[in-house]
Design an enzyme around this catalytic site. Structure first.
Site, PDB file in Angstrom:
ATOM      1  N   PHE A 127       0.972  -1.337  -0.102  1.00  0.00           N
ATOM      2  CA  PHE A 127       0.103  -0.002  -0.031  1.00  0.00           C
ATOM      3  C   PHE A 127       0.881   1.346   0.019  1.00  0.00           C
ATOM      4  O   PHE A 127       1.497   1.298   0.747  1.00  0.00           O
ATOM      5  CB  PHE A 127      -1.074   0.130   1.182  1.00  0.00           C
ATOM      6  CG  PHE A 127      -1.876   1.241   1.146  1.00  0.00           C
ATOM      7  CD1 PHE A 127      -3.169   1.242   0.685  1.00  0.00           C
ATOM      8  CD2 PHE A 127      -1.585   2.343   1.664  1.00  0.00           C
ATOM      9  CE1 PHE A 127      -3.989   2.112   0.204  1.00  0.00           C
ATOM     10  CE2 PHE A 127      -2.311   3.581   1.504  1.00  0.00           C
ATOM     11  CZ  PHE A 127      -3.618   3.255   0.959  1.00  0.00           C
ATOM     12  N   ASP A 212       9.302   2.761   1.317  1.00  0.00           N
ATOM     13  CA  ASP A 212       8.086   3.445   2.059  1.00  0.00           C
ATOM     14  C   ASP A 212       8.170   3.188   3.573  1.00  0.00           C
ATOM     15  O   ASP A 212       7.817   2.078   3.718  1.00  0.00           O
ATOM     16  CB  ASP A 212       7.054   3.054   1.027  1.00  0.00           C
ATOM     17  CG  ASP A 212       5.653   3.468   1.640  1.00  0.00           C
ATOM     18  OD1 ASP A 212       5.649   4.149   3.030  1.00  0.00           O
ATOM     19  OD2 ASP A 212       4.595   3.547   1.114  1.00  0.00           O
ATOM     20  N   LYS A 241       2.580   9.922   8.748  1.00  0.00           N
ATOM     21  CA  LYS A 241       1.905   9.362   9.619  1.00  0.00           C
ATOM     22  C   LYS A 241       2.589   9.970  11.084  1.00  0.00           C
ATOM     23  O   LYS A 241       2.034  11.016  11.525  1.00  0.00           O
ATOM     24  CB  LYS A 241       1.896   7.950   9.951  1.00  0.00           C
ATOM     25  CG  LYS A 241       1.070   7.290   8.644  1.00  0.00           C
ATOM     26  CD  LYS A 241       1.021   5.953   8.895  1.00  0.00           C
ATOM     27  CE  LYS A 241       0.010   5.016   7.553  1.00  0.00           C
ATOM     28  NZ  LYS A 241      -1.336   5.397   7.941  1.00  0.00           N
TER      29      LYS A 241
END
Length: 385
Positions: A127, A212, A241
């Site tokens: 993702f 990532d 995040k």
């Protein structure tokens, strides 16, 4: 901090895509006026590129990337000093950080290697975001539905399969995009040889290794950056995040030679690196560094995983426990949704990762007594689900 030093740090640590910013550092604003670090007052008729319509400090300051701001510079310096990277670009989200990484990798490959080096290899169950490019990079069909045709140029291979990756990389590959631990895909932890092998394949082929770390970074997995577990360094890393403890921010970090292709005008962000956001991120990262919270994440992660394995030993509904630090997944025999619901009703908020994985990502400050209560609730919820 004097203006000269701040401007020198800004030139040293930021990617060069904004070109020649005005040589002032804005530190305060009120209404239609702003002040720089030397105390000079300005009447602001740019309004942060038509952003601060209610003026400054109403209720917070926005400074566009036409000018410098001290918190952004200090955050950039801190990130560079504590990572592999030489340069950083700030954005508003993880998807934007990944977009920046993909643009940078393609531009670097086309200019420095070959003009047809334009493709990327990513992994299944990954993702990477919900923008057009990052949803195409994401290796889960459920996120593709309704958005076809997808942006071309992305291949997907099985995660944790070096041979598959080796077969996929060719002379058109600009970069390999991968997570150190797949979060949304099921908390899938690769073999150590896999990440080291990816580094070797990229070195041999000339492709850039893009890691990532949007979910794994900033101490979540028991190291400050997840790539440190594997004894490698990426060419590009993306963050978001936890970097500002929930306030929206993204960051793309890279080496000097790669960042140099982002010349003035090639990329940008109106809200990337504004003072309010970077002040929060700076406070967050400083707190994590000062407290070495990755060590706490590693310790409490072991405690939680040991507790989950105890539950697993007496409950056939739990198939596997996996994770790193405080990114933990419990693979279940059945759907995770009912267990998530039962936990919530009992006062515990947990997540799912895919259909059958219960995901735990508590704050890094979690205590053993909190873990004990969570484990008790999870054990009961599994018995009911």
């Amino acid at each position: 901090m004097d203006t000269k030093t701040l401007l020198e740090w800004s030139a040293k640590y930021h990617t060069p895509n904004y070109g020649a910013r005005a040589p002032i550092v804005l530190v305060r604003g009120e209404g239609v006026r702003v002040w720089d670090s030397d105390g000079r007052e300005y009447l602001d008729f740019g309004a942060g590129i038509a952003v601060t319509s209610l003026g400054h400090c109403h209720p917070r300051l926005h400074v566009s990337n036409l000018y410098h701001s001290a918190p952004e510079i200090h955050l950039a310096k801190l990130l560079i000093e504590h990572s592999f990277a030489d340069r950083v670009f700030f954005s508003n989200s993880g998807a934007e950080a990944n977009e920046a990484a993909l643009k940078l990798a393609r531009k670097y490959a086309r200019e420095r290697i070959a003009s047809d080096r334009v493709e990327f290899v990513a992994t299944r169950n990954s993702f990477h975001g919900r923008t057009f490019a990052t949803v195409a990079a994401t290796g889960q069909e459920k996120y593709h539905h309704g958005f076809e045709p997808l942006v071309p140029g992305f291949k997907h291979v099985a995660y944790n399969d070096l041979r598959a990756m080796e077969r996929a990389i060719d002379n058109r590959t600009a970069g390999v995009l991968v997570e150190c631990v797949q979060g949304e895909g099921g908390v899938n932890v690769p073999d150590e040889d896999y990440m080291r092998g990816l580094r070797k394949l990229c070195d041999q082929s000339g492709a850039l290794l893009i890691i990532d770390e949007i979910q794994t970074g900033v101490a979540r997995t028991g190291r400050l950056w997840c790539y440190e577990h594997y004894g490698i360094e990426p060419d590009i890393m993306t963050l978001a995040k936890a970097l500002a403890n929930g306030v929206p921010i993204g960051a793309m970090l890279t080496r000097e030679d790669i960042a140099s292709v982002l010349v003035a005008g090639t990329h940008g962000s109106t809200f990337g690196g504004t003072p309010f956001i970077t002040s929060v991120a700076l406070a967050t990262l400083t707190t994590i560094l000062d407290g070495k919270l990755w060590e706490r994440a590693a310790r409490m992660g072991r405690y939680l995983m040991d507790g989950l394995r105890t539950i697993q030993a007496s409950n056939p509904a739990v198939r596997a426990i996996r994770g790193k630090g405080l990114l933990i997944g419990a693979e279940l025999a059945g759907p995770a949704g009912p267990v998530v619901d039962a936990c919530r009703e009992a006062g515990l908020l947990v997540l799912s990762a895919g259909e059958r994985v219960l995901r735990l990502t508590p704050p890094l400050i979690v205590e053993e007594r909190d873990c004990d209560r969570a484990l008790s609730i999870i054990g009961t919820a599994l018995g009911r689900a």
